[in-house]
Motif scaffolding. Structure first.
Motif, mmCIF file in Angstrom:
data_model
loop_
_atom_site.group_PDB
_atom_site.id
_atom_site.type_symbol
_atom_site.label_atom_id
_atom_site.label_comp_id
_atom_site.label_asym_id
_atom_site.label_seq_id
_atom_site.Cartn_x
_atom_site.Cartn_y
_atom_site.Cartn_z
ATOM 1 N N PHE A 34 -7.343 -7.509 -31.430
ATOM 2 C CA PHE A 34 -8.044 -8.152 -32.534
ATOM 3 C C PHE A 34 -7.495 -7.654 -33.868
ATOM 4 C CE2 PHE A 34 -11.573 -9.609 -29.844
ATOM 5 C CZ PHE A 34 -11.480 -8.727 -28.780
ATOM 6 N N TYR A 36 -9.243 -7.511 -37.746
ATOM 7 C CA TYR A 36 -10.409 -7.727 -38.584
ATOM 8 C C TYR A 36 -10.034 -7.463 -40.037
ATOM 9 C CZ TYR A 36 -13.690 -7.775 -34.624
ATOM 10 O OH TYR A 36 -14.370 -8.098 -33.485
ATOM 11 N N GLN A 38 -11.829 -6.457 -43.868
ATOM 12 C CA GLN A 38 -13.037 -5.929 -44.510
ATOM 13 C C GLN A 38 -12.824 -5.889 -46.013
ATOM 14 O OE1 GLN A 38 -14.044 -1.765 -43.726
ATOM 15 N NE2 GLN A 38 -16.195 -2.348 -43.524
ATOM 16 N N LEU A 44 -17.191 -6.424 -41.201
ATOM 17 C CA LEU A 44 -15.908 -6.839 -40.629
ATOM 18 C C LEU A 44 -15.927 -8.320 -40.264
ATOM 19 C CD1 LEU A 44 -15.448 -3.802 -38.241
ATOM 20 C CD2 LEU A 44 -14.176 -4.234 -40.335
ATOM 21 N N PHE A 90 -7.983 -4.109 -40.238
ATOM 22 C CA PHE A 90 -8.103 -3.239 -39.074
ATOM 23 C C PHE A 90 -7.629 -3.966 -37.822
ATOM 24 C CE2 PHE A 90 -10.322 0.300 -40.892
ATOM 25 C CZ PHE A 90 -11.040 -0.232 -41.947
ATOM 26 N N GLY A 94 -9.820 -4.044 -27.414
ATOM 27 C CA GLY A 94 -11.101 -4.158 -26.746
ATOM 28 C C GLY A 94 -11.067 -3.500 -25.388
ATOM 29 N N LEU A 100 -14.984 -1.648 -28.898
ATOM 30 C CA LEU A 100 -13.759 -1.807 -29.674
ATOM 31 C C LEU A 100 -13.248 -0.451 -30.143
ATOM 32 C CD1 LEU A 100 -14.720 -4.897 -31.846
ATOM 33 C CD2 LEU A 100 -12.857 -4.799 -30.189
ATOM 34 N N PHE A 102 -10.691 1.016 -32.902
ATOM 35 C CA PHE A 102 -10.037 0.587 -34.130
ATOM 36 C C PHE A 102 -8.941 1.538 -34.562
ATOM 37 C CE2 PHE A 102 -12.613 -2.911 -35.735
ATOM 38 C CZ PHE A 102 -13.789 -2.778 -35.011
ATOM 39 N N GLY A 103 -7.977 0.985 -35.287
ATOM 40 C CA GLY A 103 -7.032 1.808 -36.009
ATOM 41 C C GLY A 103 -7.666 2.285 -37.304
ATOM 42 N N THR A 104 -6.906 3.050 -38.063
ATOM 43 C CA THR A 104 -7.437 3.625 -39.294
ATOM 44 C C THR A 104 -7.371 2.671 -40.472
ATOM 45 O OG1 THR A 104 -5.281 4.635 -39.644
ATOM 46 C CG2 THR A 104 -6.995 6.022 -38.667
ATOM 47 N N TYR B 35 -21.433 1.366 -34.690
ATOM 48 C CA TYR B 35 -20.202 2.021 -35.092
ATOM 49 C C TYR B 35 -20.436 2.805 -36.374
ATOM 50 C CZ TYR B 35 -17.741 -1.118 -31.854
ATOM 51 O OH TYR B 35 -17.302 -1.786 -30.731
ATOM 52 N N GLY B 40 -12.520 5.640 -45.701
ATOM 53 C CA GLY B 40 -11.080 5.656 -45.462
ATOM 54 C C GLY B 40 -10.682 5.650 -43.994
ATOM 55 N N GLN B 41 -11.633 5.436 -43.112
ATOM 56 C CA GLN B 41 -11.353 5.447 -41.678
ATOM 57 C C GLN B 41 -11.726 4.119 -41.041
ATOM 58 O OE1 GLN B 41 -9.908 8.136 -40.115
ATOM 59 N NE2 GLN B 41 -9.716 8.899 -42.210
ATOM 60 N N GLY B 42 -11.269 3.927 -39.823
ATOM 61 C CA GLY B 42 -11.698 2.775 -39.059
ATOM 62 C C GLY B 42 -13.032 3.061 -38.396
ATOM 63 N N PRO B 43 -13.747 2.028 -38.021
ATOM 64 C CA PRO B 43 -15.027 2.231 -37.328
ATOM 65 C C PRO B 43 -14.840 2.972 -36.011
ATOM 66 C CG PRO B 43 -14.817 -0.027 -38.111
ATOM 67 C CD PRO B 43 -13.477 0.609 -38.270
ATOM 68 N N TYR B 102 -13.617 -11.670 -22.507
ATOM 69 C CA TYR B 102 -14.108 -10.605 -23.368
ATOM 70 C C TYR B 102 -15.163 -11.196 -24.274
ATOM 71 C CZ TYR B 102 -13.988 -6.531 -26.416
ATOM 72 O OH TYR B 102 -14.326 -5.409 -27.122
ATOM 73 N N PHE B 107 -20.108 -8.665 -36.304
ATOM 74 C CA PHE B 107 -20.551 -7.506 -37.072
ATOM 75 C C PHE B 107 -21.512 -7.882 -38.196
ATOM 76 C CE2 PHE B 107 -18.158 -3.831 -35.639
ATOM 77 C CZ PHE B 107 -17.204 -4.420 -34.836
ATOM 78 N N GLY B 108 -22.438 -6.978 -38.445
ATOM 79 C CA GLY B 108 -23.305 -7.080 -39.601
ATOM 80 C C GLY B 108 -22.643 -6.463 -40.821
#
Lengths: 112, 116
Positions: A34, A36, A38, A44, A90, A94, A100, A102-104, B35, B40-43, B102, B107-108
C-alpha cells in the motif's frame, strides 16, 4: 521479520516535475502493498494498493506504483507533480489479520 | 456514510495520568485497529479488536489496553502516561466481509495526545 524501508526522508521537486518515491519491503509471503498519503494534521488516505496480478497499479490523484518482486520494491510515481501533492507519503505492507507495517515516511516538498 | 471517527481531536495530559481515546468504525465494519504515530515516524500497530476481543497485539506495554463494544466502537486506554506517549493515535476499521484477499483499513483523522 516484516519491515518496510523508505530510504528518502525528504524529497523536494518543482511543480510539474516527475516524482518517484522509493519503498523496499521484507516479507516472507506474497505481500499486500500500500501507499498512503498524510497531509499535515490529517489521517491517512489510501493512494493505491497491490494484491496480485498486474505489477503496475494505478491509484488516485494520478499516482501509480510498480511492484518488483526481484527487487522487493514498490516505488510510487507521478509524471507531473502539483503543489497540492506536498504531504507525507507512507509505504506499508499488509500482514495477516489486516495489520499494517509502515515505513518511516517520505516528506514531499513542492516548489512552484 | 460516515467514515471512521475519533474523539477527542486533541488532548493534553500530564505524566502519570490516564487517558481514554475513542473510535467509531466505518459503517458495516466490525474490526478496529489502533496505531501510534510519533512525530516524524510511521504509524506503529498497537492492537486490533474483533468480536469484542483483542485479536492481535504489537510491541506495546500493558499500560496500553483497549476495549470493543457490541456496536463495534472501541476505546484505547493508556495508564501511567509517559512523555514518550505523546503522539497521534490513529484508529482504523475494516471488515472481513469486504471481499478480496485483504481487508482494507480505513483510517480516522486521529487524536493528538500531548503529555507534559
Amino acid at each position: 521479520a516484516q519491515s518496510v524501508t523508505q530510504p528518502d526522508i525528504h524529497i523536494t521537486v518543482s511543480e510539474g516535475a516527475s516524482l518517484e518515491l522509493r519503498c523496499n519491503y521484507s516479507y516472507g509471503a506474497t505481500p499486500y502493498l500500500f501507499w498512503y498519503v498524510q497531509s499535515p494534521g490529517q489521517g491517512l488516505q489510501l493512494l493505491l494498493k497491490y494484491f496480485s496480478g498486474d505489477t503496475l497499479v494505478q491509484g488516485i490523484k494520478g499516482f501509480e506504483a510498480e511492484f518488483k518482486r526481484s527487487q522487493s520494491s514498490f516505488n510510487l510515481r507521478k509524471p507531473s507533480v502539483h503543489w497540492s501533492d506536498a504531504a507525507e507519503y507512507f509505504c506499508a505492507v499488509g500482514a495477516k489479520t489486516d495489520k499494517l507495517i509502515f515505513g518511516t515516511g517520505t516528506r514531499l516538498q513542492v516548489f512552484p | 456514510d460516515a467514515g471512521v471517527t475519533q474523539s477527542p481531536t486533541h488532548l493534553i495530559k500530564t505524566r502519570g495520568q490516564q487517558v481514554t481515546l475513542r473510535c467509531s468504525p466505518k459503517s458495516g465494519h466490525d474490526t478496529v485497529s489502533w496505531y501510534q504515530q510519533a512525530l516524524g515516524q510511521g504509524p506503529q500497530f498497537i492492537f486490533q479488536y474483533y468480536e469484542e476481543e483483542e485479536r492481535q497485539r504489537g510491541n506495546f506495554p500493558d499500560r496500553f489496553s483497549g476495549h470493543q463494544f457490541p456496536n463495534y466502537s472501541s476505546e484505547l486506554n493508556v495508564n501511567a502516561l509517559l512523555l514518550g506517549d505523546s503522539a497521534l493515535y490513529l484508529c482504523a476499521s475494516s471488515s472481513p466481509t469486504s471481499g478480496g484477499p485483504y481487508n482494507e483499513q480505513f483510517f480516522g483523522p486521529g487524536t493528538r495526545l500531548t503529555v507534559l
